[in-house]
Scaffold this motif. Sequence first.
Motif, PDB file in Angstrom:
ATOM      1  N   ALA A 189      51.806  42.844  61.782  1.00 38.68           N
ATOM      2  CA  ALA A 189      52.628  41.639  61.771  1.00 38.68           C
ATOM      3  C   ALA A 189      51.730  40.536  61.794  1.00 38.68           C
ATOM      4  CB  ALA A 189      53.507  41.788  63.196  1.00 38.68           C
ATOM      5  N   LEU A 190      52.262  39.611  61.014  1.00 36.04           N
ATOM      6  CA  LEU A 190      51.400  38.502  60.983  1.00 36.04           C
ATOM      7  C   LEU A 190      51.781  37.322  61.591  1.00 36.04           C
ATOM      8  CD1 LEU A 190      49.168  38.023  58.302  1.00 36.04           C
ATOM      9  CD2 LEU A 190      51.005  36.230  57.680  1.00 36.04           C
ATOM     10  N   VAL A 191      51.118  36.552  62.598  1.00 30.24           N
ATOM     11  CA  VAL A 191      51.492  35.629  63.116  1.00 30.24           C
ATOM     12  C   VAL A 191      50.309  34.540  62.976  1.00 30.24           C
ATOM     13  CG1 VAL A 191      52.150  34.361  65.602  1.00 30.24           C
ATOM     14  CG2 VAL A 191      52.613  36.928  65.237  1.00 30.24           C
ATOM     15  N   SER A 192      50.967  33.408  62.058  1.00 26.72           N
ATOM     16  CA  SER A 192      49.982  32.343  61.833  1.00 26.72           C
ATOM     17  C   SER A 192      50.471  31.044  61.396  1.00 26.72           C
ATOM     18  CB  SER A 192      49.161  33.172  60.625  1.00 26.72           C
ATOM     19  OG  SER A 192      48.547  32.296  59.773  1.00 26.72           O
ATOM     20  N   GLY A 193      49.677  30.245  61.441  1.00 24.92           N
ATOM     21  CA  GLY A 193      50.277  28.925  61.085  1.00 24.92           C
ATOM     22  C   GLY A 193      50.108  28.612  59.476  1.00 24.92           C
ATOM     23  N   ALA A 194      49.929  29.512  58.842  1.00 23.12           N
ATOM     24  CA  ALA A 194      49.696  29.406  57.431  1.00 23.12           C
ATOM     25  C   ALA A 194      51.169  29.060  56.761  1.00 23.12           C
ATOM     26  CB  ALA A 194      49.223  30.783  56.648  1.00 23.12           C
ATOM     27  N   ASP A 195      50.988  28.343  55.674  1.00 21.56           N
ATOM     28  CA  ASP A 195      52.007  28.098  54.591  1.00 21.56           C
ATOM     29  C   ASP A 195      52.729  29.192  54.144  1.00 21.56           C
ATOM     30  OD1 ASP A 195      52.178  28.685  51.252  1.00 21.56           O
ATOM     31  OD2 ASP A 195      53.123  26.743  52.418  1.00 21.56           O
ATOM     32  N   ARG A 196      53.990  29.303  54.450  1.00 26.41           N
ATOM     33  CA  ARG A 196      55.106  30.683  54.454  1.00 26.41           C
ATOM     34  C   ARG A 196      54.799  31.333  53.077  1.00 26.41           C
ATOM     35  NH1 ARG A 196      60.276  32.473  53.641  1.00 26.41           N
ATOM     36  NH2 ARG A 196      60.565  31.000  51.972  1.00 26.41           N
ATOM     37  N   ARG A 197      54.602  30.825  51.967  1.00 24.61           N
ATOM     38  CA  ARG A 197      54.475  31.655  50.732  1.00 24.61           C
ATOM     39  C   ARG A 197      53.140  32.389  50.858  1.00 24.61           C
ATOM     40  NH1 ARG A 197      55.479  29.280  45.439  1.00 24.61           N
ATOM     41  NH2 ARG A 197      55.128  31.403  44.893  1.00 24.61           N
ATOM     42  N   MET A 254      50.928  47.123  65.729  1.00 25.91           N
ATOM     43  CA  MET A 254      49.671  46.368  66.179  1.00 25.91           C
ATOM     44  C   MET A 254      50.252  44.848  66.108  1.00 25.91           C
ATOM     45  SD  MET A 254      45.937  46.288  64.592  1.00 25.91           S
ATOM     46  CE  MET A 254      45.406  47.588  65.489  1.00 25.91           C
ATOM     47  N   LEU A 255      49.739  44.115  67.045  1.00 20.78           N
ATOM     48  CA  LEU A 255      49.984  42.596  66.801  1.00 20.78           C
ATOM     49  C   LEU A 255      48.732  41.985  66.893  1.00 20.78           C
ATOM     50  CD1 LEU A 255      51.908  40.302  66.824  1.00 20.78           C
ATOM     51  CD2 LEU A 255      51.860  40.476  69.396  1.00 20.78           C
ATOM     52  N   PHE A 256      48.444  41.435  65.836  1.00 19.16           N
ATOM     53  CA  PHE A 256      47.261  40.622  65.835  1.00 19.16           C
ATOM     54  C   PHE A 256      47.454  39.188  65.407  1.00 19.16           C
ATOM     55  CE2 PHE A 256      43.392  39.444  63.633  1.00 19.16           C
ATOM     56  CZ  PHE A 256      42.189  40.262  64.469  1.00 19.16           C
ATOM     57  N   ARG A 257      46.880  38.388  66.363  1.00 24.35           N
ATOM     58  CA  ARG A 257      47.301  36.871  66.270  1.00 24.35           C
ATOM     59  C   ARG A 257      45.786  36.074  65.601  1.00 24.35           C
ATOM     60  NH1 ARG A 257      51.365  34.669  69.838  1.00 24.35           N
ATOM     61  NH2 ARG A 257      52.137  36.220  71.170  1.00 24.35           N
ATOM     62  N   SER A 258      45.945  35.522  64.431  1.00 28.29           N
ATOM     63  CA  SER A 258      44.822  34.748  64.257  1.00 28.29           C
ATOM     64  C   SER A 258      45.342  33.353  63.427  1.00 28.29           C
ATOM     65  CB  SER A 258      44.079  35.485  63.053  1.00 28.29           C
ATOM     66  OG  SER A 258      43.300  34.694  62.421  1.00 28.29           O
ATOM     67  N   ALA A 259      44.697  32.324  63.530  1.00 23.91           N
ATOM     68  CA  ALA A 259      45.001  31.050  62.741  1.00 23.91           C
ATOM     69  C   ALA A 259      44.961  31.363  61.108  1.00 23.91           C
ATOM     70  CB  ALA A 259      44.271  29.856  63.308  1.00 23.91           C
ATOM     71  N   SER A 260      43.966  32.113  60.982  1.00 29.71           N
ATOM     72  CA  SER A 260      43.357  32.043  59.564  1.00 29.71           C
ATOM     73  C   SER A 260      44.030  33.525  58.839  1.00 29.71           C
ATOM     74  CB  SER A 260      42.001  32.196  59.360  1.00 29.71           C
ATOM     75  OG  SER A 260      41.573  32.648  58.334  1.00 29.71           O
ATOM     76  N   PRO A 261      45.081  33.325  57.614  1.00 23.40           N
ATOM     77  CA  PRO A 261      45.223  34.493  57.239  1.00 23.40           C
ATOM     78  C   PRO A 261      44.145  35.542  56.388  1.00 23.40           C
ATOM     79  CG  PRO A 261      46.578  32.623  56.050  1.00 23.40           C
ATOM     80  CD  PRO A 261      45.474  32.020  56.902  1.00 23.40           C
ATOM     81  N   ALA A 262      43.020  34.732  56.174  1.00 23.22           N
ATOM     82  CA  ALA A 262      41.648  35.314  55.603  1.00 23.22           C
ATOM     83  C   ALA A 262      41.468  36.595  56.413  1.00 23.22           C
ATOM     84  CB  ALA A 262      40.713  34.223  55.437  1.00 23.22           C
ATOM     85  N   VAL A 263      41.393  36.303  57.754  1.00 27.00           N
ATOM     86  CA  VAL A 263      41.333  37.377  58.708  1.00 27.00           C
ATOM     87  C   VAL A 263      42.258  38.814  58.377  1.00 27.00           C
ATOM     88  CG1 VAL A 263      41.157  38.126  61.040  1.00 27.00           C
ATOM     89  CG2 VAL A 263      40.364  35.965  60.388  1.00 27.00           C
ATOM     90  N   TYR A 264      43.303  38.443  58.274  1.00 28.63           N
ATOM     91  CA  TYR A 264      44.240  39.715  57.785  1.00 28.63           C
ATOM     92  C   TYR A 264      43.971  40.338  56.568  1.00 28.63           C
ATOM     93  CZ  TYR A 264      47.320  37.713  61.493  1.00 28.63           C
ATOM     94  OH  TYR A 264      47.746  37.326  62.682  1.00 28.63           O
ATOM     95  N   LEU A 265      43.272  39.683  55.560  1.00 29.12           N
ATOM     96  CA  LEU A 265      42.885  40.469  54.601  1.00 29.12           C
ATOM     97  C   LEU A 265      41.929  41.613  54.942  1.00 29.12           C
ATOM     98  CD1 LEU A 265      42.713  37.560  51.732  1.00 29.12           C
ATOM     99  CD2 LEU A 265      44.626  38.882  52.555  1.00 29.12           C
ATOM    100  N   GLU A 266      40.935  41.041  55.621  1.00 32.24           N
ATOM    101  CA  GLU A 266      39.626  41.871  56.264  1.00 32.24           C
ATOM    102  C   GLU A 266      40.482  43.083  56.988  1.00 32.24           C
ATOM    103  OE1 GLU A 266      36.450  42.054  55.974  1.00 32.24           O
ATOM    104  OE2 GLU A 266      36.685  40.833  54.464  1.00 32.24           O
ATOM    105  N   LEU A 267      41.206  42.503  57.835  1.00 29.62           N
ATOM    106  CA  LEU A 267      41.778  43.752  58.902  1.00 29.62           C
ATOM    107  C   LEU A 267      42.732  44.689  57.979  1.00 29.62           C
ATOM    108  CD1 LEU A 267      42.568  44.221  61.573  1.00 29.62           C
ATOM    109  CD2 LEU A 267      44.696  43.126  61.484  1.00 29.62           C
TER     110      LEU A 267
END
Length: 339
Positions: free
Chosen positions: A28-36, A1-14
């Motif tokens: 897979a995480l595609v996000s502009g968040a800081d790498r760490r 599943m590929l899921f794009r979001s600008a906010s990593p917080a959304v991934y926590l929910e997901l």
Amino acid sequence: MLFRSASPAVYLELARHLADRSFGGSVALVSGADRRLAETVGHLIEAHALRFAGAWPKPLSKVAVARMLAAASVPKGVKPSAAASPQISLQQLQCGLEQGVGLEAWFQPKVAAGSRRPVGAECLARWREGGVMVSPLAFIPMAEEHGLIDPLTQQVFQLALRQAGTWMLRGHHIKLTLNLFMDSLVDISLPDRLLQWVAEAGLEPVRVTLELTESRLMDQPRATLEVLTRLRLNGFGLSIDDFGTGHSSLDKLKLLPFTELKVDRAFVHGASLDPVSSVILKTSVHIAHSLGMTVVAEGVETEDDIAYATELGCDELQGYGVARPMTADALARWLEAQA
Ligand code: G
Ligand code: MN
């Protein structure tokens, strides 16, 4: 599943929703968040027992998406657990210890970084039941829980020391390392008993290092401290095992006269590709050497791990990349082959 979001917080929910629904694919995480931060989200996804395909900082090209989806479609691996491996009953453990059958001392070699010459071997407890090897994960906690850890430790130590004595006779002058739980070190007679076993095996304490880990906080710090100080005064080496994890931390270095620091494999395997592990490994080497201690890199699995740990100044190497744990006879053959 590929899921794009600008906010990593959304991934926590997901991740929580997917875990609740026993999702069998990869995330897979595609996000502009800081790498760490993205990597931390990845660890959390894995903590939910989901497969993490990786984090990508930028929107991906079509080709990259295709490649990533191909990688992510690999079926989810089943992690081996202690529960899935062979077990023994409490009665088997008790009877085996009483009769001196079942328990075996296995050994994993340590080599000098650079020359790769054998310098020592760590004794690891193993249990053989009906021709099948039982993992220490299955019998050590049981022994601890039912007051059998002392007889178990005594048997492993005596087996290993006797074995090391025979290697010396064959001209293999390597150090022997034995594992001790710091929190079971309240028996004040241990240093003298250990001295006696060492002498019976024809060895000297300077050839023996005790690796210490804590499975829980020391409940009798004064007695533990006294036993360890006596062991050191008797000439035994003291090694802080799994350094950097659990309670094997900086305050223990201040408290106890360790001679060796064993960096946990979490900071060794793959360290050359992981900037955080790399910094921790480098810093641990610096701390150890500044305190006059030897540094062992544990868990070297690849040539890359070996080269990197050597480059960073580790003194000794241990791990599957050098050799797997083996029986005493197999180690004798391994040492012959290295000579
Ligand atoms: O932390 P300690 O040194 O006590 O760990 C020893 C255990 O680690 C043994 O059970 C051994 O089988 C395992 N081990 C040894 N070398 C490696 C390695 O290179 N990689 C991994 N993952 N485990 C290892
Ligand atoms: Mn150990």
